[in-house]
Design a protein around this motif. Structure first.
Motif, PDB file in Angstrom:
ATOM      1  N   ARG A 284      -6.668  -9.810   2.875  1.00 30.69           N
ATOM      2  CA  ARG A 284      -6.150 -10.296   4.160  1.00 30.69           C
ATOM      3  C   ARG A 284      -6.425  -9.369   5.444  1.00 30.69           C
ATOM      4  N   SER A 285      -6.434  -7.830   5.028  1.00 31.33           N
ATOM      5  CA  SER A 285      -6.457  -7.222   6.290  1.00 31.33           C
ATOM      6  C   SER A 285      -7.835  -7.109   6.818  1.00 31.33           C
ATOM      7  N   ALA A 286      -8.813  -7.398   5.981  1.00 28.65           N
ATOM      8  CA  ALA A 286     -10.129  -7.131   6.149  1.00 28.65           C
ATOM      9  C   ALA A 286     -10.791  -7.634   7.513  1.00 28.65           C
ATOM     10  N   ALA A 287     -10.381  -8.985   7.772  1.00 26.53           N
ATOM     11  CA  ALA A 287     -11.040  -9.622   9.130  1.00 26.53           C
ATOM     12  C   ALA A 287     -10.696  -8.600  10.416  1.00 26.53           C
ATOM     13  N   ALA A 288      -9.407  -8.650  10.267  1.00 25.23           N
ATOM     14  CA  ALA A 288      -8.878  -7.575  11.725  1.00 25.23           C
ATOM     15  C   ALA A 288      -9.154  -6.255  11.625  1.00 25.23           C
ATOM     16  N   LEU A 289      -9.314  -5.594  10.404  1.00 22.87           N
ATOM     17  CA  LEU A 289      -9.490  -4.038  10.705  1.00 22.87           C
ATOM     18  C   LEU A 289     -11.165  -4.249  10.668  1.00 22.87           C
ATOM     19  N   GLY A 290     -11.959  -4.851  10.216  1.00 22.40           N
ATOM     20  CA  GLY A 290     -13.153  -4.873  10.451  1.00 22.40           C
ATOM     21  C   GLY A 290     -13.810  -4.988  12.152  1.00 22.40           C
ATOM     22  N   ARG A 291     -12.683  -5.465  12.844  1.00 22.80           N
ATOM     23  CA  ARG A 291     -13.081  -5.703  14.064  1.00 22.80           C
ATOM     24  C   ARG A 291     -12.261  -4.514  14.970  1.00 22.80           C
ATOM     25  N   LEU A 292     -11.473  -3.583  14.422  1.00 21.34           N
ATOM     26  CA  LEU A 292     -11.150  -2.674  14.969  1.00 21.34           C
ATOM     27  C   LEU A 292     -11.825  -1.770  16.037  1.00 21.34           C
ATOM     28  N   PRO A 293     -13.105  -1.349  15.527  1.00 18.10           N
ATOM     29  CA  PRO A 293     -13.980  -0.373  16.396  1.00 18.10           C
ATOM     30  C   PRO A 293     -14.392  -1.494  17.645  1.00 18.10           C
ATOM     31  N   GLU A 294     -14.704  -2.515  17.561  1.00 13.44           N
ATOM     32  CA  GLU A 294     -14.947  -3.680  18.467  1.00 13.44           C
ATOM     33  C   GLU A 294     -13.972  -3.541  19.592  1.00 13.44           C
ATOM     34  N   VAL A 295     -12.633  -3.659  19.217  1.00 12.55           N
ATOM     35  CA  VAL A 295     -11.471  -3.805  19.970  1.00 12.55           C
ATOM     36  C   VAL A 295     -11.274  -2.454  20.720  1.00 12.55           C
ATOM     37  N   VAL A 296     -11.625  -1.118  20.241  1.00 15.21           N
ATOM     38  CA  VAL A 296     -11.594  -0.047  20.680  1.00 15.21           C
ATOM     39  C   VAL A 296     -12.349   0.159  21.927  1.00 15.21           C
ATOM     40  N   GLU A 297     -13.829  -0.260  21.614  1.00 17.35           N
ATOM     41  CA  GLU A 297     -14.975  -0.169  22.470  1.00 17.35           C
ATOM     42  C   GLU A 297     -14.725  -1.305  23.777  1.00 17.35           C
ATOM     43  N   TRP A 298     -13.779  -2.262  23.459  1.00 19.63           N
ATOM     44  CA  TRP A 298     -13.706  -3.356  24.476  1.00 19.63           C
ATOM     45  C   TRP A 298     -12.137  -2.984  25.214  1.00 19.63           C
ATOM     46  N   GLY A 299     -11.414  -2.157  24.700  1.00 14.93           N
ATOM     47  CA  GLY A 299     -10.492  -1.459  25.484  1.00 14.93           C
ATOM     48  C   GLY A 299     -10.995  -0.549  26.447  1.00 14.93           C
ATOM     49  N   ALA A 300     -12.071   0.233  26.069  1.00 16.72           N
ATOM     50  CA  ALA A 300     -12.389   1.371  26.785  1.00 16.72           C
ATOM     51  C   ALA A 300     -13.120   0.722  27.968  1.00 16.72           C
ATOM     52  N   GLY A 301     -13.888  -0.399  27.720  1.00 21.60           N
ATOM     53  CA  GLY A 301     -14.416  -1.049  28.858  1.00 21.60           C
ATOM     54  C   GLY A 301     -13.557  -1.599  29.950  1.00 21.60           C
ATOM     55  N   ARG A 302     -12.254  -1.995  29.377  1.00 20.70           N
ATOM     56  CA  ARG A 302     -11.348  -2.526  30.330  1.00 20.70           C
ATOM     57  C   ARG A 302     -10.376  -1.709  31.050  1.00 20.70           C
ATOM     58  N   PHE A 303      -9.943  -0.771  30.101  1.00 19.78           N
ATOM     59  CA  PHE A 303      -9.056   0.198  30.644  1.00 19.78           C
ATOM     60  C   PHE A 303      -9.385   1.731  30.892  1.00 19.78           C
ATOM     61  N   GLY A 304     -10.728   2.062  30.543  1.00 20.84           N
ATOM     62  CA  GLY A 304     -11.133   3.109  30.763  1.00 20.84           C
ATOM     63  C   GLY A 304     -11.186   4.029  29.222  1.00 20.84           C
ATOM     64  N   PRO A 305     -11.660   5.153  29.196  1.00 22.14           N
ATOM     65  CA  PRO A 305     -12.239   5.803  27.871  1.00 22.14           C
ATOM     66  C   PRO A 305     -10.937   5.923  27.073  1.00 22.14           C
ATOM     67  N   TYR A 306     -11.027   5.642  25.824  1.00 19.56           N
ATOM     68  CA  TYR A 306      -9.907   5.692  24.733  1.00 19.56           C
ATOM     69  C   TYR A 306      -9.247   7.196  24.692  1.00 19.56           C
ATOM     70  N   PRO A 307      -7.814   7.081  24.804  1.00 19.04           N
ATOM     71  CA  PRO A 307      -7.169   8.398  25.194  1.00 19.04           C
ATOM     72  C   PRO A 307      -7.133   9.366  24.061  1.00 19.04           C
ATOM     73  N   PHE A 308      -7.495   9.088  22.855  1.00 19.06           N
ATOM     74  CA  PHE A 308      -7.159   9.970  21.662  1.00 19.06           C
ATOM     75  C   PHE A 308      -8.534  10.342  21.007  1.00 19.06           C
ATOM     76  N   ALA A 309      -8.295  11.234  20.054  1.00 22.52           N
ATOM     77  CA  ALA A 309      -9.513  11.849  19.424  1.00 22.52           C
ATOM     78  C   ALA A 309      -9.835  10.842  18.184  1.00 22.52           C
TER      79      ALA A 309
END
Length: 496
Positions: A284-309
């Motif tokens: 049940r978690s697969a769909a959302a977690l599969g898109r996690l990298p996409e969400v991080v990169e989208w956030g970087a585009g909207r809000f600036g570089p991801y703030p953690f390592a």
């Protein structure tokens, strides 16, 4: 706390909650001072030498007078680093811990306080010397052998043990150390971290962390930041050492122990991903977690570089918690998250985790921004945009947000009536509507420049509502006084 879905999974709903239990805020009777046996002679000598003429320092305050949690945190020092070495036995729920706290004195200190709920303190040292201490309620008062000078960097070590117990919040929900069917998870907003380690538990005091969790073989142990090492201790246990170099508020610290299925990967920009999912929740978690990298990169585009390592996820068994929490680098979900909820919690890595509130009155800077991130994600992915969702709420239509948004106008988001209200609908939805009003006034170019600038200029720091309003005025070049007066602080419901 975030997204407390008391009536509906994966959504923030605190409006139709059951009667809240009364909280007993009275301090417990003073416990007898515990003395480590090897240090008795040294402490006797110390007592004899502490006369009125020789003591130059004064006690640090036992609370920071937060508007909603006045006893949270402690005065007189700031923590630079926590080194936590914890052992946990799921079978009997026993925790043993050593906390080494490196801090800087902001005044000359004759004593200082640490927040700690429950647990037994076995020994305390300051700069390697045995220190006197006593417990009163949730306060651990430490008296070093010698006064600490203003500006002095010192190390305090606390050894402790026992069975951690959760706390009940002002709104009736639980936080702190929560047991699961096969382990435990620690969630700390607003003050629950004091149930598993002593510290300065207020978001205004951020520090770096090293957390080592030692558990029986066959268990996984997950915390914030990067996994520095995993080793067999030779006694049927495994030690997991986690390192968080970036500053973190203590309420965002986590420890999760269980039979997790762990998967690692990287985003397209190279950020490490570490997902730990409880058995039975993988599919049940697969769909959302599969898109996690996409969400991080989208956030970087909207809000600036991801703030953690690093970035990741902890999914505990469904029903463990009635909410999700944006624990730094690895949000905790109770059961499988939706993509929308993942967007919300990952947006907090910028707004709430990297840029943290100065006080709990500033919660809309966390939740309003993360809710608005959901609106932007929808806008950028073919769903209803931020303006449409704004208009719907203003017209009394909660079809996009759900019934929990019905009372979005109950109070101004910058002034919740009390501690039980800091995660109510106005903080989320009216907070997001404040941002949309700024966007209306400033236009898209200046508005998105504001979001990116706010995240960059306050990266890894703390900020208040007053800081934001001043920054928004300067960054956009617009007079936003009416937005603040009507939407942010206004007692009356804004009109269409």
């Amino acid at each position: 706390m975030d997204h407390r879905a008391l009536n509906r999974p994966n959504r923030p709903n605190r409006l139709n909650r059951p009667n809240r239990p009364n909280r007993d805020n009275r301090l417990n009777r003073l416990r007898l001072t515990r003395l480590a046996a090897p240090a008795v002679a040294a402490l006797v000598a110390l007592t004899a030498g502490c006369t009125g003429s020789t003591v130059q320092g004064r006690p640090g305050a036992s609370g920071l007078r937060d508007p909603y949690f006045p006893k949270a945190g402690n005065g007189g020092y700031q923590v630079d680093h926590y080194a936590l070495d914890l052992g946990y036995r799921p079978a009997d729920r026993q925790l043993t811990g050593t906390a080494v706290i490196t801090a800087r004195a902001e005044q000359t200190l004759s004593s200082f306080n640490l927040d700690l709920s429950g647990l037994r303190v076995d020994a305390v040292t300051v700069e390697g010397e045995p220190a006197r201490y006593n417990r009163t309620g949730r306060e651990l008062t430490v008296r070093p052998r010698k006064d600490l000078g203003k500006g002095e960097v010192f190390r305090a070590e606390v050894r402790y043990s026992g069975t951690p117990r959760p706390l009940t919040d002002a709104d009736g929900s639980q936080e702190g150390w929560i047991t699961t069917a096969d382990g435990a998870v620690a969630v700390g907003e607003p003050v629950g971290s004091m149930t598993w380690f002593p510290g300065n538990h207020h978001p205004s005091d951020k520090a770096s962390y090293d957390i080592t969790l030692t558990v029986p073989q066959g268990y996984e142990a997950v915390s914030n930041g990067e996994l520095a090492s995993r080793r067999d201790t030779g006694d049927g246990r495994t030690a997991f050492a986690w390192h968080s170099a970036e500053p973190m508020a203590s309420y965002l610290a986590t420890a999760a122990i269980g039979k997790f299925k762990v998967a690692t990967s990287r985003t397209s920009s190279g950020i490490g991903v570490y997902n730990a999912v409880a058995p039975g929740e993988e599919a049940r978690s697969a769909a959302a977690l599969g898109r996690l990298p996409e969400v991080v990169e989208w956030g970087a585009g909207r809000f600036g570089p991801y703030p953690f390592a690093t970035v990741g996820t902890i999914v505990v068994p469904d029903g463990t918690l009635p909410y999700a929490l944006e624990t730094q680098t690895k949000p905790v979900y109770s059961g499988a998250p939706s993509v929308e909820l993942t967007v919300h919690e990952l947006a907090h890595q910028w707004f709430g985790d990297s840029v943290s509130p100065k006080s709990w009155k500033d919660m809309w800077l966390n939740e309003g921004f993360a809710t608005y991130a959901e609106w932007l994600w929808s806008e950028d992915h073919g769903g209803p945009g931020a303006q449409k969702r704004f208009d719907a709420l203003l017209a009394g239509d909660t079809s996009f947000e759900g019934a929990d948004a019905a009372h979005w106008d109950a109070f101004p988001p910058a002034a919740p009536p009390g501690p039980e209200d800091i995660s109510e609908a106005p903080v989320y939805y009216r907070g997001a509507m404040v941002l949309q009003r700024i966007r209306q006034e400033a236009g898209d170019e200046r508005f998105f420049d504001l979001l990116r600038g706010w995240a960059a200029d306050h990266r890894h720091g703390n900020a208040s509502t007053a800081d934001f309003t001043a920054y928004a005025q300067q960054r956009t070049g617009r007079d936003l006084k009416k937005v603040w007066d009507v939407w942010l602080y206004g007692e009356d419901s804004p009109k269409p």
